[in-house]
Design a protein around this motif. Structure first.
Motif, mmCIF file in Angstrom:
data_model
loop_
_atom_site.group_PDB
_atom_site.id
_atom_site.type_symbol
_atom_site.label_atom_id
_atom_site.label_comp_id
_atom_site.label_asym_id
_atom_site.label_seq_id
_atom_site.Cartn_x
_atom_site.Cartn_y
_atom_site.Cartn_z
ATOM 1 N N GLY A 52 7.244 34.034 28.212
ATOM 2 C CA GLY A 52 6.167 34.266 27.248
ATOM 3 C C GLY A 52 6.591 35.112 26.070
ATOM 4 O O GLY A 52 5.771 35.407 25.182
ATOM 5 N N ALA A 53 7.861 35.514 26.000
ATOM 6 C CA ALA A 53 8.351 36.309 24.882
ATOM 7 C C ALA A 53 8.583 35.410 23.668
ATOM 8 O O ALA A 53 8.990 34.249 23.790
ATOM 9 C CB ALA A 53 9.645 37.016 25.261
ATOM 10 N N ALA A 54 8.343 35.959 22.477
ATOM 11 C CA ALA A 54 8.492 35.204 21.239
ATOM 12 C C ALA A 54 9.945 34.819 21.005
ATOM 13 O O ALA A 54 10.877 35.567 21.356
ATOM 14 C CB ALA A 54 7.963 36.015 20.068
ATOM 15 N N LEU A 55 10.158 33.667 20.378
ATOM 16 C CA LEU A 55 11.489 33.187 20.046
ATOM 17 C C LEU A 55 11.626 33.094 18.528
ATOM 18 O O LEU A 55 11.359 32.049 17.926
ATOM 19 C CB LEU A 55 11.749 31.820 20.682
ATOM 20 N N PRO A 56 12.028 34.167 17.870
ATOM 21 C CA PRO A 56 12.220 34.090 16.417
ATOM 22 C C PRO A 56 13.398 33.203 16.082
ATOM 23 O O PRO A 56 14.353 33.069 16.850
ATOM 24 C CB PRO A 56 12.482 35.552 16.026
ATOM 25 N N GLY A 57 13.315 32.553 14.913
ATOM 26 C CA GLY A 57 14.418 31.733 14.445
ATOM 27 C C GLY A 57 14.398 30.308 14.934
ATOM 28 O O GLY A 57 15.240 29.501 14.508
ATOM 29 N N ALA A 58 13.472 29.951 15.831
ATOM 30 C CA ALA A 58 13.385 28.562 16.294
ATOM 31 C C ALA A 58 12.994 27.665 15.125
ATOM 32 O O ALA A 58 12.117 28.004 14.334
ATOM 33 C CB ALA A 58 12.378 28.445 17.430
ATOM 34 N N SER A 59 13.665 26.539 14.994
ATOM 35 C CA SER A 59 13.329 25.579 13.945
ATOM 36 C C SER A 59 12.197 24.674 14.424
ATOM 37 O O SER A 59 12.130 24.302 15.597
ATOM 38 C CB SER A 59 14.548 24.747 13.555
ATOM 39 N N VAL A 60 11.306 24.341 13.507
ATOM 40 C CA VAL A 60 10.136 23.523 13.829
ATOM 41 C C VAL A 60 10.059 22.368 12.838
ATOM 42 O O VAL A 60 10.155 22.569 11.621
ATOM 43 C CB VAL A 60 8.835 24.352 13.760
ATOM 44 N N THR A 61 9.906 21.153 13.366
ATOM 45 C CA THR A 61 9.735 19.967 12.528
ATOM 46 C C THR A 61 8.432 19.277 12.907
ATOM 47 O O THR A 61 8.187 19.018 14.092
ATOM 48 C CB THR A 61 10.906 18.981 12.695
#
Length: 903
Positions: A36-45
């Motif tokens: 449940g921890a945030a994942l900064p830097g993940a790319s989203v399309t």
């Protein structure tokens, strides 16, 4: 650099305005790991009908993709060391915000997982009430194929008519929503405000029902981009995608497919006193209604450039009670849209739309309640500005500067208008006989040309948990209106044998303009289960009357002469700040139950008629004199007119004290203010199961600063009692209603003029409760069920003026003539029931305390659908009145019952 850009944008927002409307939706999301921890830097399309959009999650794992066309999208997230996740079928609707959470799993090798989850039904950023009509509901639920028919189904909206199978298509219904008049309605198409500012709150045209992807109708807690508290109608047209598609539609009905509902009593007694009884063939009914068209769309360059186009036609033919086919309407609509994904940061779109209307046999409303002669009706056609493009043209760019800064800019021009030409031409004369319930001869010409220019920008900037919204823009509208009565411009009026008069008209040729500059800035703060919306909007509204030259009366140009009007700038400007505050709170961690509350202040939009109040050329000015129909032909001849030292009444801005003056008898209050609405909304929403939610909402409104038009330098003490009118009501009850006549000397001293001002003694309130249950199409069924209870009341603090009207006692209010009219405020705390003069349909008093609507659909095997619509409401008020001469106030409809609703 980000902070500098934000500061500059906010300063610009405080200097200029916006008139944008909602035509898109947004996807917000959070990407987390398995803990449940945030994942900064993940790319989203995000891929869907609106193209492909890419972004990156911030430090808190949040991402957002804004300004998406309605439809279903695939959301793909990727991050080194984690399996790529694709979430399918995320549904975005017009004006809604979808908030999703995507959990990613650690993976040692490249791996792609596809997940399917239902899109949340509840919108945590929504604080008001709105109904979204999806393509499924538009195409599959049986209803009249008309936007005004959709308005009827929205809780809190009250209409002046019910469109049955298309019999009112091609006509604009009058409507009110939660105390707001139709004048506060805002119509927008693909994000452009196209509201007709001359017929304030009306649509400038008619539409191809099959051109729309979705329609959103808001009724309270309106978005900060809408200035008014009225209905917001947002049309979103279809668009091209990577899949080429084409479709055609056709609908047809005629009288043989309809049942008869002629009341039994009318089959025994002739309508309007005619000797013959009413039959299904002679009553008002549909002759035939045809609706057909096609649309086509697809890629020009796949994944880059798309097109879409449509064409539609409606042929509506009605039989009127006289038994002759005199009412025929032809509607044609053409639309073209091009979308271009110009790199990863810009989505550019071009849009063109034109709606054409031809109508033969349109009622004029010149004589309320009268049967109009076949030669005294209008034939309607389009009229466009000279040397300028026809229709609506729009260019829009949605630009992404970075994952935290979005800007949407659009410019548009709309050239539109219409002409109402008398079917009997302009060579004949005109006669109105309320005493006989019919008109004679021909009628007036009305030419209306209404171009408008629009430019605006909306921005979103994300700073931590803050979403800063701001907007700037400009709107310019013009209304050129020509009114010309036929023959010698003498209109005979036969009210009673003792009250026959002639109205001497001159030409009306006004050109009034309005200018709108607005700005807004707001902040949406999300923290845990709480979402807080804060906003402030500024509106600057003013206008100008342009120079024109008009002709005088053809028979008595010495009494009612023409003038050369030099024009003027409006002596007032409406400058208003409107705060908007709202909050939602999720009662559970799954966010399936939301409570919400909001406060908003709205201002009425300035119309060209208000600007042109003192424009003597804007209306066909007139003066009334005695007339006696010596030869019984129902028309006025020069030798039948009695010229008295003073006219019986005047109007249309004509100044009897200075007939050739270029100034109007009407004047402005230089401190004229915009009418205000203060609104509070509280509600609770519950997602009962995936795709199904219920909602309960209470709305309170207080409406103040209404515009009023009392006589100049006159009070109720300047109205003398006349001879009361007496008689019997249909139930045998007697009535004795006092009437009042204005002091003729004082009226003439001011040229029979009136002042446009705000009424500080009068206000209205609205209390309403609405329930809705909405099931998105899934698992073979969909439904939308709604019910509303409305209580729209009026109050006043003025001095009682009618001590003799026993049924009303001391509760009646009148800012001018104390005589009780069917459009007056009558009872302190009574119901508001304004009289409709809607397109092709009038004399309906709009008020209904309750209304219910249910739409349901079930999908059968073999791609068959079965669907139904149920609608019901309280009936409209029914007043009883008498036409009575009130001196300089002319002949008015005097109410003979203590309230508008007799029954």
């Amino acid at each position: 650099m980000k902070r500098i850009a934000l500061s500059l944008a906010m300063l610009l927002a405080m200097a200029l305005p916006i008139h944008a409307q909602l035509a898109t939706g947004n996807i917000y999301g959070t990407v987390t790991d398995e803990s449940g921890a945030a994942l900064p830097g993940a790319s989203v399309t995000v891929k869907g009908p609106g193209g492909s959009f890419s972004t990156v999650c911030g430090a808190d794992g949040r991402f957002r993709v804004l300004n998406l066309d309605p439809g279903a999208y695939h959301v793909t997230t990727a991050l080194a060391g984690f399996a790529t996740i694709t979430r399918e079928h995320v549904v975005v609707a017009t004006g809604t915000n979808v908030d999703i959470t995507i959990g990613m799993k650690v993976a040692s090798v490249a791996e792609t997982l596809t997940v399917t989850a239902e899109t949340p039904v509840l919108d945590p950023k929504r604080t008001g009430t709105a109904t979204v009509f999806t393509q499924d509901e538009l195409a599959k639920i049986p209803n009249s194929r008309d936007p005004w028919a959709l308005l009827r189904t929205v809780p809190g909206v009250v209409m002046d008519r019910v469109n049955i199978a298309g019999n009112e298509s091609g006509q604009q219904s009058a409507y009110r929503a939660k105390g707001a008049s139709g004048a506060d309605g805002v119509w927008s198409m693909d994000g452009v405000n196209v509201t007709d500012m001359a017929a304030i709150g009306a649509s400038p045209t008619y539409f191809d029902y099959d051109a729309f992807q979705e329609i959103q109708i808001s009724t309270s807690g309106n978005d900060i981009r809408q200035p008014t508290g009225g209905v917001g109608i947002n049309f979103v047209t279809k668009r091209g995608t990577n899949d080429f598609h084409a479709s055609a539609h056709g609908y047809f009905t005629n009288h043989s497919l309809s049942s008869s509902n002629v009341p039994a009593e009318l089959t025994q007694v002739g309508l309007h006193g005619l000797a013959t009884a009413v039959t299904p063939d002679t009553a008002n009914h549909d002759d035939q209604i045809a609706d057909y068209g096609f649309d086509v769309g697809g890629p020009i360059i796949k994944n880059k450039l798309w097109f879409w186009a449509s064409w539609g036609k409606q042929d509506i033919r009605l039989v009127r009670s006289a038994g002759a086919l005199i009412d025929k309407t032809i509607l044609k609509d053409q639309t073209v849209k091009v979308n271009w994904q110009a790199g990863g940061s810009d989505m550019i779109s071009g849009f063109w739309f034109v709606g054409d209307k031809q109508k033969f046999g349109r009622a004029t409303g010149a004589c309320a309640g009268c049967v109009e002669a076949a030669t005294a009706v209008w034939n309607q056609s389009d009229a466009f500005p000279d040397s300028r493009p026809h229709g609506l043209w729009k260019l829009e760019d949605n630009h992404t500067f970075n994952p935290s800064f979005f800007l949407s800019t659009r410019v548009a021009y709309y050239g539109t208008g219409f002409q109402l030409a008398p079917s009997g031409g302009l060579a004949n004369e005109a006669g109105l006989a309320p005493r006989l319930g019919q008109t004679f001869g021909t009628t007036r010409l009305s030419l209306n040309v209404r171009p408008q220019y629009i430019a605006n920008t909306d921005g979103n900037y994300f700073l931590g948990r803050h979403e800063i919204k701001f907007g700037v823009g400009y709107r310019w509208t013009e209304a050129l209106t020509e009114t010309l009565w036929p023959g010698d411009e003498m209109v005979a009026e036969d009210f009673t044998p003792a009250n026959q008069r002639v109205r001497l008209y001159r030409e009306g040729l006004g050109k009034n303009r309005t200018f709108y500059t607005n700005a807004y800035v707001g902040d949406t703060l999300t923290k845990d289960r709480l979402t807080l919306n804060l906003g402030l909007r500024f509106d600057h509204q003013t206008g100008r009357a342009a120079p024109t030259v008009i002709g005088g009366n053809g028979a008595f140009s010495n009494l009612v002469p023409g003038i050369s009007f030099p024009g003027y700038d409006a002596p007032f400007a409406w400058n208003d700040f409107s705060p908007r505050v709202g909050a939602t709170y999720a009662l559970d961690k799954d966010r399936r139950t939301l409570v919400r509350a909001s406060y908003a202040r709205y201002v009425t939009q300035l119309d060209t008629g208000t600007v042109g109040w003192a424009n003597p050329s804007a209306n066909a000015g007139w003066a009334e004199y005695p007339w006696k129909d010596a030869n019984g032909d129902h028309f006025a001849q020069v030798n039948e007119v009695t010229i008295t030292p003073n006219p019986l009444a005047t109007g249309g801005g004509f100044n009897v004290a200075n007939p050739t003056g270029v100034g109007s008898a009407n004047i402005f209050d230089p401190n004229l203010k915009a009418p205000l609405t203060n609104e509070g909304v509280v509600g609770i929403d519950r997602e009962l199961m995936p795709n199904l939610a219920v909602s309960l909402t209470y709305t309170y409104r207080r409406l103040t600063r209404f515009l009023t038009y009392p006589r100049i330098n006159m009070t109720t003490a300047d109205y003398a009692a006349g001879t009361p009118i007496t008689g019997l009501l249909p139930d045998g009850t007697s009535y004795n209603v006092p009437i009042f006549i204005p002091n003729a000397a004082k009226s003439l001293a001011s040229g029979n003029g009136r002042i446009q001002t705000n009424d500080s003694n009068y206000y209205q309130t609205f209390n309403g409760i609405e329930f809705s249950a909405t099931k998105r199409l899934a698992n073979k069924w969909m439904a939308r069920i709604a019910a509303a209870w409305n209580n729209h009341q009026e109050f006043f603090d003025g001095v009682p003026v009618d001590t003799n009207f026993q049924q009303v006692s001391d509760t009646q209010y009148a800012p001018g003539n104390p005589t009780p009219l069917d459009t007056d405020a009558l009872i302190n705390g009574g119901q508001v029931a304004p009289r409709s003069a809607g397109s092709g349909f009038g004399d309906v008093f709009i008020n209904a305390k309750w209304a219910v609507n249910a739409n349901v659909l079930y999908q059968l095997p073999w791609n068959l659908d079965v669907a139904a619509n149920l609608f019901g409401k309280q009936g409209t008020p029914f007043p009883l009145f008498a036409n009575v001469a009130l001196g300089q106030d002319g002949t008015q409809r005097v109410l003979v019952t203590p309230a508008v609703d007799y029954l």
